[in-house]
Motif scaffolding. Sequence first.
Motif, PDB file in Angstrom:
ATOM      1  N   TYR A   4      32.767  31.951 -18.532  1.00  0.00           N
ATOM      2  CA  TYR A   4      33.133  33.348 -18.811  1.00  0.00           C
ATOM      3  C   TYR A   4      32.313  34.296 -17.944  1.00  0.00           C
ATOM      4  CZ  TYR A   4      35.602  32.166 -23.182  1.00  0.00           C
ATOM      5  OH  TYR A   4      36.470  31.684 -24.118  1.00  0.00           O
ATOM      6  N   ARG A   5      31.001  34.081 -17.958  1.00  0.00           N
ATOM      7  CA  ARG A   5      30.088  35.000 -17.272  1.00  0.00           C
ATOM      8  C   ARG A   5      30.286  35.023 -15.763  1.00  0.00           C
ATOM      9  NH1 ARG A   5      26.059  32.668 -21.151  1.00  0.00           N
ATOM     10  NH2 ARG A   5      25.926  34.199 -22.822  1.00  0.00           N
ATOM     11  N   MET A   6      30.819  33.940 -15.225  1.00  0.00           N
ATOM     12  CA  MET A   6      31.004  33.856 -13.777  1.00  0.00           C
ATOM     13  C   MET A   6      32.212  34.647 -13.286  1.00  0.00           C
ATOM     14  SD  MET A   6      30.013  29.851 -13.141  1.00  0.00           S
ATOM     15  CE  MET A   6      30.690  29.886 -11.506  1.00  0.00           C
ATOM     16  N   VAL A   7      33.091  35.067 -14.184  1.00  0.00           N
ATOM     17  CA  VAL A   7      34.315  35.768 -13.786  1.00  0.00           C
ATOM     18  C   VAL A   7      34.021  37.249 -13.566  1.00  0.00           C
ATOM     19  CG1 VAL A   7      36.660  36.399 -14.481  1.00  0.00           C
ATOM     20  CG2 VAL A   7      35.756  34.139 -15.043  1.00  0.00           C
ATOM     21  N   ASN A   8      34.440  37.748 -12.422  1.00  0.00           N
ATOM     22  CA  ASN A   8      34.289  39.168 -12.132  1.00  0.00           C
ATOM     23  C   ASN A   8      35.073  39.968 -13.173  1.00  0.00           C
ATOM     24  OD1 ASN A   8      33.538  41.475 -10.755  1.00  0.00           O
ATOM     25  ND2 ASN A   8      35.270  41.384  -9.364  1.00  0.00           N
ATOM     26  N   GLY A   9      34.413  40.905 -13.835  1.00  0.00           N
ATOM     27  CA  GLY A   9      35.067  41.712 -14.850  1.00  0.00           C
ATOM     28  C   GLY A   9      34.657  41.345 -16.261  1.00  0.00           C
ATOM     29  N   ASN A  10      33.942  40.222 -16.422  1.00  0.00           N
ATOM     30  CA  ASN A  10      33.437  39.870 -17.747  1.00  0.00           C
ATOM     31  C   ASN A  10      32.199  40.709 -18.036  1.00  0.00           C
ATOM     32  OD1 ASN A  10      31.285  37.933 -19.327  1.00  0.00           O
ATOM     33  ND2 ASN A  10      33.338  37.919 -20.183  1.00  0.00           N
ATOM     34  N   ILE A  11      32.221  41.416 -19.148  1.00  0.00           N
ATOM     35  CA  ILE A  11      31.094  42.267 -19.540  1.00  0.00           C
ATOM     36  C   ILE A  11      30.113  41.482 -20.398  1.00  0.00           C
ATOM     37  CG2 ILE A  11      30.441  44.323 -20.847  1.00  0.00           C
ATOM     38  CD1 ILE A  11      33.242  45.454 -20.036  1.00  0.00           C
ATOM     39  N   SER A  12      30.639  40.706 -21.349  1.00  0.00           N
ATOM     40  CA  SER A  12      29.774  39.906 -22.217  1.00  0.00           C
ATOM     41  C   SER A  12      30.590  38.818 -22.898  1.00  0.00           C
ATOM     42  CB  SER A  12      29.104  40.785 -23.278  1.00  0.00           C
ATOM     43  OG  SER A  12      30.060  41.235 -24.221  1.00  0.00           O
ATOM     44  N   VAL A  13      29.888  37.822 -23.412  1.00  0.00           N
ATOM     45  CA  VAL A  13      30.517  36.765 -24.201  1.00  0.00           C
ATOM     46  C   VAL A  13      29.504  36.280 -25.230  1.00  0.00           C
ATOM     47  CG1 VAL A  13      29.934  34.942 -22.548  1.00  0.00           C
ATOM     48  CG2 VAL A  13      31.818  34.613 -24.152  1.00  0.00           C
ATOM     49  N   THR A  28      34.782  32.782 -30.494  1.00  0.00           N
ATOM     50  CA  THR A  28      34.312  33.290 -29.208  1.00  0.00           C
ATOM     51  C   THR A  28      34.706  34.752 -29.088  1.00  0.00           C
ATOM     52  OG1 THR A  28      34.631  31.105 -28.235  1.00  0.00           O
ATOM     53  CG2 THR A  28      34.353  32.955 -26.713  1.00  0.00           C
ATOM     54  N   LEU A  29      33.738  35.590 -28.801  1.00  0.00           N
ATOM     55  CA  LEU A  29      33.957  37.021 -28.644  1.00  0.00           C
ATOM     56  C   LEU A  29      33.582  37.397 -27.216  1.00  0.00           C
ATOM     57  CD1 LEU A  29      34.595  39.766 -29.965  1.00  0.00           C
ATOM     58  CD2 LEU A  29      32.184  39.903 -30.576  1.00  0.00           C
ATOM     59  N   SER A  30      34.574  37.794 -26.445  1.00  0.00           N
ATOM     60  CA  SER A  30      34.307  38.169 -25.058  1.00  0.00           C
ATOM     61  C   SER A  30      34.766  39.602 -24.822  1.00  0.00           C
ATOM     62  CB  SER A  30      34.999  37.211 -24.084  1.00  0.00           C
ATOM     63  OG  SER A  30      36.385  37.189 -24.287  1.00  0.00           O
ATOM     64  N   GLU A  31      34.086  40.258 -23.929  1.00  0.00           N
ATOM     65  CA  GLU A  31      34.396  41.649 -23.591  1.00  0.00           C
ATOM     66  C   GLU A  31      34.673  41.723 -22.095  1.00  0.00           C
ATOM     67  OE1 GLU A  31      32.546  46.035 -24.626  1.00  0.00           O
ATOM     68  OE2 GLU A  31      31.217  44.306 -24.588  1.00  0.00           O
ATOM     69  N   VAL A  42      41.994  33.341 -17.389  1.00  0.00           N
ATOM     70  CA  VAL A  42      42.921  32.444 -18.103  1.00  0.00           C
ATOM     71  C   VAL A  42      44.241  32.190 -17.389  1.00  0.00           C
ATOM     72  CG1 VAL A  42      41.976  33.036 -20.354  1.00  0.00           C
ATOM     73  CG2 VAL A  42      43.949  34.287 -19.504  1.00  0.00           C
ATOM     74  N   GLY A  43      44.587  32.993 -16.423  1.00  0.00           N
ATOM     75  CA  GLY A  43      45.888  32.847 -15.765  1.00  0.00           C
ATOM     76  C   GLY A  43      46.811  33.984 -16.121  1.00  0.00           C
ATOM     77  N   VAL A  49      45.402  30.866 -25.302  1.00  0.00           N
ATOM     78  CA  VAL A  49      44.028  30.368 -25.353  1.00  0.00           C
ATOM     79  C   VAL A  49      43.792  29.442 -24.160  1.00  0.00           C
ATOM     80  CG1 VAL A  49      42.403  28.970 -26.677  1.00  0.00           C
ATOM     81  CG2 VAL A  49      43.974  30.494 -27.865  1.00  0.00           C
ATOM     82  N   LYS A  50      42.600  29.552 -23.572  1.00  0.00           N
ATOM     83  CA  LYS A  50      42.217  28.645 -22.495  1.00  0.00           C
ATOM     84  C   LYS A  50      41.362  27.539 -23.102  1.00  0.00           C
ATOM     85  CE  LYS A  50      39.823  28.215 -18.123  1.00  0.00           C
ATOM     86  NZ  LYS A  50      39.402  28.896 -16.915  1.00  0.00           N
ATOM     87  N   TYR A  51      41.832  26.310 -22.999  1.00  0.00           N
ATOM     88  CA  TYR A  51      41.090  25.153 -23.499  1.00  0.00           C
ATOM     89  C   TYR A  51      40.594  24.321 -22.342  1.00  0.00           C
ATOM     90  CZ  TYR A  51      42.717  26.125 -28.221  1.00  0.00           C
ATOM     91  OH  TYR A  51      42.950  26.722 -29.435  1.00  0.00           O
TER      92      TYR A  51
END
Length: 74
Positions: A4-13, A28-31, A42-43, A49-51
Amino acid sequence: MKAYRMVNGNISVKLLRRLEGDICHFFTLSEWESYQSINTFVGDDFEKVKYYPKDAKYLLELEENVKHYETFDY
């Protein structure tokens, strides 16, 4: 969490856990900065959901969709 953290645009997880008897629930709570940022992770369908390959081995239930909420600062 690292993915999650590696994706550009992820603020927090955050990963929330609740024990209920012999069952452990995870949430899981992501921002994200935008829906486009979520799509990067995720596409094309950001509501699915991404598994990961090992998830089916550990999870009792595989939900199909996620729930999105908008956040506001006051």
